[in-house]
Scaffold this motif. Structure first.
Motif, PDB file in Angstrom:
ATOM      1  N   ASP A  50       0.807  -1.221   0.000  1.00 29.12           N
ATOM      2  CA  ASP A  50       0.000   0.000   0.000  1.00 29.12           C
ATOM      3  C   ASP A  50       0.842   1.273   0.000  1.00 29.12           C
ATOM      4  OD1 ASP A  50      -2.196  -1.667   0.085  1.00 29.12           O
ATOM      5  OD2 ASP A  50      -2.455  -1.498   2.253  1.00 29.12           O
ATOM      6  N   ASP A  51       2.082   1.223   0.454  1.00 28.04           N
ATOM      7  CA  ASP A  51       2.933   2.407   0.555  1.00 28.04           C
ATOM      8  C   ASP A  51       3.786   2.656  -0.685  1.00 28.04           C
ATOM      9  OD1 ASP A  51       1.955   2.757   3.107  1.00 28.04           O
ATOM     10  OD2 ASP A  51       3.667   1.779   4.073  1.00 28.04           O
ATOM     11  N   CYS A  52       3.761   1.764  -1.627  1.00 31.26           N
ATOM     12  CA  CYS A  52       4.652   1.838  -2.785  1.00 31.26           C
ATOM     13  C   CYS A  52       4.405   3.093  -3.626  1.00 31.26           C
ATOM     14  CB  CYS A  52       4.504   0.589  -3.633  1.00 31.26           C
ATOM     15  SG  CYS A  52       5.827   0.407  -4.824  1.00 31.26           S
ATOM     16  N   GLN A  53       3.142   3.412  -3.901  1.00 26.59           N
ATOM     17  CA  GLN A  53       2.839   4.586  -4.718  1.00 26.59           C
ATOM     18  C   GLN A  53       3.299   5.862  -4.020  1.00 26.59           C
ATOM     19  OE1 GLN A  53      -1.144   4.969  -6.341  1.00 26.59           O
ATOM     20  NE2 GLN A  53      -0.991   7.193  -6.271  1.00 26.59           N
ATOM     21  N   SER A  54       3.056   5.975  -2.725  1.00 25.73           N
ATOM     22  CA  SER A  54       3.492   7.167  -1.978  1.00 25.73           C
ATOM     23  C   SER A  54       5.006   7.314  -2.018  1.00 25.73           C
ATOM     24  CB  SER A  54       3.035   7.091  -0.526  1.00 25.73           C
ATOM     25  OG  SER A  54       1.644   7.159  -0.448  1.00 25.73           O
ATOM     26  N   GLU A  55       5.715   6.210  -1.923  1.00 23.81           N
ATOM     27  CA  GLU A  55       7.180   6.258  -1.979  1.00 23.81           C
ATOM     28  C   GLU A  55       7.664   6.706  -3.349  1.00 23.81           C
ATOM     29  OE1 GLU A  55       9.441   5.972   0.511  1.00 23.81           O
ATOM     30  OE2 GLU A  55       7.634   5.956   1.755  1.00 23.81           O
TER      31      GLU A  55
END
Length: 151
Positions: A50-55
């Protein structure tokens, strides 16, 4: 005896040179619409899917602000001294990156080019979106992060 030390030293060097998978930002300019609007693509890596796009979004802004993109008219970063600027403006950068204030400068829908996929130690993804650099620069100037051009 010297030969033994040489072989041990050489072995340690070769072990230290083993290939390591690079999860760098891999940011590039996809399109230049005008002098203030660019479309960027960038890669993200995260332990959580879930955090991949934000990173990936953060990586793109890190490159624009602190590194620049070689071979383009954005080769110079907007902020010259990353460490000093982050120390002097902790609250601003906390809001900008941790509270995702950078999303105010994304002028198009974030498009997933390569969906999140599992890799060694986490997940990677590749995204694309446009950034309004004029608004970003104005905001940095208003917050005292950078000087106005020519001053």
């Amino acid at each position: 005896m010297k030969k033994k030390y040489f072989i041990i030293t050489l072995s340690l060097i070769l072990i230290g040179c083993k290939s390591v998978e690079d999860y760098g930002s891999n940011v590039s300019i996809v399109n230049k619409y005008d002098s203030f609007s660019y479309s960027f693509s960038g890669q993200g890596f995260s332990n959580k899917m879930d955090d991949c796009q934000s990173e990936a979004e953060k990586n793109i802004f890190e490159v624009i602000l602190f590194r620049g993109i070689s071979g383009s008219d954005l080769q110079n970063p907007l902020i010259e001294d990353e460490q000093k600027s982050k120390e002097n403006n902790k609250e601003f950068f906390n809001n900008f990156f941790e509270k995702k204030y950078y999303r105010n400068f994304i002028s198009s829908k974030v498009e997933m080019i390569e969906n999140t996929k599992p890799t060694k130690g986490g997940y990677t993804c590749l995204i694309k979106f446009s950034v309004n650099l004029n608004s970003l620069k104005t905001n940095l100037e208003q917050n005292g992060i950078i000087r106005k051009f020519g001053l």
